[in-house]
Design an enzyme around this catalytic site. Structure first.
Site, PDB file in Angstrom:
ATOM      1  N   ASP A  83       0.808  -1.221   0.000  1.00  0.00           N
ATOM      2  CA  ASP A  83       0.000   0.000   0.000  1.00  0.00           C
ATOM      3  C   ASP A  83       0.843   1.274   0.000  1.00  0.00           C
ATOM      4  OD1 ASP A  83      -2.252  -1.564   0.041  1.00  0.00           O
ATOM      5  OD2 ASP A  83      -2.589  -1.371   2.203  1.00  0.00           O
ATOM      6  N   GLU A 114       1.058  -1.063   5.531  1.00  0.00           N
ATOM      7  CA  GLU A 114      -0.258  -1.478   5.066  1.00  0.00           C
ATOM      8  C   GLU A 114      -1.296  -0.500   5.597  1.00  0.00           C
ATOM      9  OE1 GLU A 114      -1.523  -3.960   2.899  1.00  0.00           O
ATOM     10  OE2 GLU A 114       0.585  -3.632   2.400  1.00  0.00           O
ATOM     11  N   LYS A 116      -5.213   0.037   6.435  1.00  0.00           N
ATOM     12  CA  LYS A 116      -6.427  -0.727   6.696  1.00  0.00           C
ATOM     13  C   LYS A 116      -7.479   0.167   7.366  1.00  0.00           C
ATOM     14  CE  LYS A 116      -4.926  -4.363   4.866  1.00  0.00           C
ATOM     15  NZ  LYS A 116      -5.462  -4.644   3.524  1.00  0.00           N
TER      16      LYS A 116
END
Length: 253
Positions: A83, A114, A116
């Protein structure tokens, strides 16, 4: 008198706390807007990645590039899609760029994150697996010539890995026993070094201890600790481009 200037003169630390906490509130509002106004989960994810990438670009020195990317090594092995990648843009090119797609040489990577919607056990494990897909790649390092001779090949440094999100599921955040238990299960190349929940929680690992950031300045704590990490790493190793060429079937030295 200007309110900010007055506070700066009378209580400098409080001025810093209030100023940077406003930055966190702005990012929190942007993430809230995307979750409440975008009806496709994949698009929400893409938008939130962009918000995190922009905030890192805003604070990191220009020598660092920040993008989503796939990491590639001299053997042609690749990582999962990552990401957010913080990588060298001073000495290392990206490869096979196509619109938003890019490969970043493994040697150029400083950190991976990452993004999220929340931080919980499932996403923590997922972030660890993404980190492992990057850390297991081969990184080359060759001597660097200069007028008086050459510098020895730079030892490759550990790649920082983290997770960032809007919220965190554990009631006590990163202070909770549940988080620490799940965190300790991530070992070797799956270790997560830092984390941020923009709702007001952050952590960073230092000398084996978990440092928890202040609630109203979780974002700034996260960024400043990242800056310190990057500063300690120095420059990336010099890539052995002949190794990449050899993978193409070139036999010359």
């Amino acid at each position: 008198m200007n309110i900010a200037k007055s506070l700066s003169d009378t209580d400098g630390p409080e001025f810093l706390r209030q100023s940077f906490s406003a930055e966190q509130e702005i990012l929190k509002c942007k993430l809230l807007l995307s979750s409440r106004s975008i009806t496709h989960d994949g698009t929400v994810g893409d938008v939130n990645e962009t918000h995190f990438i922009k905030i890192l670009r805003k604070y990191l020195p220009r020598r660092y590039a920040v993008d989503n990317a796939i990491i590639i090594d001299s053997n042609g092995a690749t990582s999962d899609q990552i990401d957010v990648v913080v990588y060298d843009m001073q000495y290392s090119p990206t490869l096979l760029d196509q619109k938003k797609h890019r490969y970043v040489p493994a040697e150029a990577v400083y950190a991976v994150f990452e993004v999220k919607p929340t931080i919980n056990k499932e996403y923590l494990i997922y972030a660890g697996e993404k980190a492992e897909s990057v850390r297991k790649l081969e990184r080359t390092s060759i001597p660097i010539p200069y007028a008086g001779g050459e510098y020895k090949p730079k030892k490759v440094f550990p790649i920082t890995a983290g997770i960032v999100a809007t919220n965190i599921d554990w009631i006590d955040g990163f202070n909770s026993e549940a988080f620490r238990k799940n965190f300790e299960e991530l070992t070797d190349s799956k270790v997560i070094d830092c984390g941020l929940a923009v709702s007001g929680d952050s952590f960073d690992i230092y000398d084996g201890d978990i440092l928890i950031g202040p609630q109203k300045n979780a974002l700034t704590f996260f960024i400043f600790r990242l800056l310190q990490r990057l500063q300690s790493l120095g420059t990336v190793p010099a890539i052995d481009w002949n190794k990449y060429a050899t993978a193409l079937g070139c036999n010359g030295s």
